[in-house]
Design an enzyme around this catalytic site. Structure first.
Site, PDB file in Angstrom:
ATOM      1  N   GLY A  38       0.711  -1.397  -0.064  1.00  0.00           N
ATOM      2  CA  GLY A  38      -0.102   0.048  -0.009  1.00  0.00           C
ATOM      3  C   GLY A  38       0.847   1.400   0.055  1.00  0.00           C
ATOM      4  N   GLY A  39       2.146   1.272  -0.268  1.00  0.00           N
ATOM      5  CA  GLY A  39       3.020   2.538  -0.313  1.00  0.00           C
ATOM      6  C   GLY A  39       2.199   3.417  -1.341  1.00  0.00           C
ATOM      7  N   LYS A  74       9.916  -2.265 -14.624  1.00  0.00           N
ATOM      8  CA  LYS A  74      11.400  -3.242 -14.038  1.00  0.00           C
ATOM      9  C   LYS A  74      12.238  -3.492 -15.138  1.00  0.00           C
ATOM     10  CE  LYS A  74       8.325  -2.984 -10.485  1.00  0.00           C
ATOM     11  NZ  LYS A  74       8.624  -1.908  -9.429  1.00  0.00           N
TER      12      LYS A  74
HETATM   13  C1  LIG Z   1       6.334  -3.884  -5.908  1.00  0.00           C
HETATM   14  S1  LIG Z   1       5.073  -4.615  -5.265  1.00  0.00           S
HETATM   15  C2  LIG Z   1       3.942  -3.276  -5.179  1.00  0.00           C
HETATM   16  C3  LIG Z   1       4.368  -2.459  -4.262  1.00  0.00           C
HETATM   17  C4  LIG Z   1       3.422  -1.068  -3.743  1.00  0.00           C
HETATM   18  N1  LIG Z   1       3.513  -0.158  -4.858  1.00  0.00           N
HETATM   19  C5  LIG Z   1       3.519  -0.308  -2.833  1.00  0.00           C
HETATM   20  O1  LIG Z   1       3.984   0.731  -2.594  1.00  0.00           O
HETATM   21  O2  LIG Z   1       3.369  -1.007  -1.534  1.00  0.00           O
HETATM   22  C6  LIG Z   1       4.342  -5.530  -6.699  1.00  0.00           C
HETATM   23  C7  LIG Z   1       2.908  -6.168  -6.346  1.00  0.00           C
HETATM   24  O3  LIG Z   1       2.289  -6.457  -7.633  1.00  0.00           O
HETATM   25  C8  LIG Z   1       1.203  -7.427  -7.330  1.00  0.00           C
HETATM   26  N2  LIG Z   1       1.093  -8.032  -8.729  1.00  0.00           N
HETATM   27  C9  LIG Z   1       1.929  -8.440  -9.586  1.00  0.00           C
HETATM   28  N3  LIG Z   1       1.243  -9.048 -10.595  1.00  0.00           N
HETATM   29  C10 LIG Z   1      -0.175  -9.022 -10.452  1.00  0.00           C
HETATM   30  C11 LIG Z   1      -1.274  -8.828 -11.198  1.00  0.00           C
HETATM   31  N4  LIG Z   1      -1.402  -9.496 -12.442  1.00  0.00           N
HETATM   32  N5  LIG Z   1      -2.483  -8.460 -10.543  1.00  0.00           N
HETATM   33  C12 LIG Z   1      -2.445  -7.734  -9.566  1.00  0.00           C
HETATM   34  N6  LIG Z   1      -1.406  -7.464  -8.738  1.00  0.00           N
HETATM   35  C13 LIG Z   1      -0.025  -8.023  -9.372  1.00  0.00           C
HETATM   36  C14 LIG Z   1       1.992  -8.400  -6.306  1.00  0.00           C
HETATM   37  O4  LIG Z   1       1.199  -8.900  -5.851  1.00  0.00           O
HETATM   38  C15 LIG Z   1       2.845  -7.246  -5.669  1.00  0.00           C
HETATM   39  O5  LIG Z   1       2.085  -7.001  -4.331  1.00  0.00           O
END
Ligand SMILES: C[S@@+](CC[C@H](N)C(=O)[O-])C[C@H]1O[C@@H](n2cnc3c(N)ncnc32)[C@H](O)[C@@H]1O
Length: 363
Positions: free
Chosen positions: A231-232, A313
């Protein structure tokens, strides 16, 4: 006349920075060559023929992905003796342009390991240098985190490679990063669930002006955060009162859910479509960058969101090739869609092996 540009970058991204500066020079019909070293945290592009002041605008920070900050070089690198470093710097400046005035001064080094070792020295050297500039009639103020220089003013950059080699350069604040050395020193909010909150905060500050931020990030607005857990990024919206649909199978921070502003949707971010258009779509899903860019284009084409911020990324080896291909595809598709827009791509200070992209209405 200017002989080159010096761009600082994230250590490890010198090759990408050099490719980008070379590409820009070629587009402008300038010949020259890049010079850099792995992990140096900066790259110099030397022009074969001197260039006029159009250089500032042509190599502006906003238009470059990998440059954290950038300035133009009127003189070659200087060797400065330990006993008197000030005199050669002042004489080089005098030789370059008689009577040229600077408004701000930044004595700096790169963000690499060896550059950081010089930071205390840079701080202490800035005092005698400023005193000498004042004595020579040049009323300069230090450019630091607490100052916000006027856009039309000029900064004198004194960039140390080590204790005896220095590049002296100049930037127009309008065309450079808003932060000294391109380092956005943002305070980490202790109640944010993740540090990546700073990425989105820096993106808001980098890609939009104050008016755009005020109008697009007010309580009446609505956002979708794809890949939101924990949730950041959602935190950045919630703290501004923006209602947010947080899309992720992973858990969301309890305090965010308790705010009453967050709807947590455990669905696939590549399939989710909001019932009606929203003000924001942001995406931090860890996926192939081309796939994420394509998804963002669908949102833009369908007018599902007014503004987009997405993170790409870059774990692959050929990062510059990947980024160039994505930029070309975005440019082509945006042109086809033919709606006034602003596209910006940057490796933010808080980005690691990644870059951040903004697409919004033309301001
Ligand atoms: C880098 S983290 C996000 C961090 C978030 N922006 C934060 O600030 O806390 C990436 C997130 O993308 C989610 N994710 C990856 N593929 C996904 C998809 N197809 N649908 C929904 N979420 C996805 C993962 O579960 C993960 O929680």
């Amino acid at each position: 006349m200017l002989r080159g540009v010096l761009a600082t970058c994230r250590p490890g991204f010198e090759k990408e920075c050099a490719s980008e500066l070379s590409e820009r020079a070629t587009q402008l019909g300038l010949s020259g060559y890049p010079q850099t070293k792995p992990d140096a945290g900066f790259c110099v592009y030397h022009f074969n023929e001197p260039v006029g002041e159009s250089c500032f605008e042509s190599f502006q920070w906003k238009s470059l992905i990998f440059a954290r900050s950038i300035f133009c070089l009127p003189t070659p690198m200087l060797e400065v003796p330990e006993t008197d470093r000030v005199t050669p710097i002042l004489s080089a400046l005098k030789e370059w342009h008689k009577g040229l005035r600077f408004n701000t001064l930044l004595v700096e080094s790169s963000d690499s390991d060896s550059g950081r070792e010089l930071s205390a020295f840079c701080r202490s050297f800035s005092k005698p240098l400023r005193a000498a500039l004042l004595k020579a009639g040049n009323k300069v103020e230090f450019w630091d985190e607490s100052s916000s220089p006027e856009p039309q003013t000029r900064c004198l950059h004194v960039f140390f490679l080590d204790y005896s080699r220095v590049y002296v350069g100049v930037s127009l604040h309008r065309y450079n990063s808003p932060w000294p050395r391109g380092i956005a020193r943002l305070r980490f909010p202790s109640d944010s669930p993740s540090r990546s909150t700073l990425k989105l905060e820096e993106a808001f500050l980098s890609f939009m002006n104050e008016d755009e931020r005020a109008s697009s990030l007010s309580p009446a607005r609505r956002a979708v955060d794809l890949g939101a857990s924990p949730g950041g990024w959602t935190y950045q919206f919630v703290k501004r009162g923006v209602r947010t649909m947080a899309v992720d199978n992973g858990p969301m921070d309890e305090r965010l859910l308790e705010s009453g502003l967050v709807e947590h949707l455990r669905v696939d971010g590549f399939k989710f479509v909001p019932a009606r258009p929203v003000d924001w779509m942001v995406c931090d899903m860890v996926e192939q960058p081309k796939r994420v860019a394509e998804l963002a284009m669908n949102w833009w084409q369908n007018q599902s969101a007014r503004r987009l911020i997405f993170n790409l990324k870059l774990p692959m080896k050929k990062r510059w090739v990947e980024v160039s291909e994505i930029r070309l595809a975005l440019d082509e598709q945006l042109k086809k869609i033919n709606r006034p827009h602003k596209l910006m791509m940057k490796q933010l200070y808080h980005d690691r092996e990644e870059i951040t992209v903004y697409i919004g209405p033309h301001s």
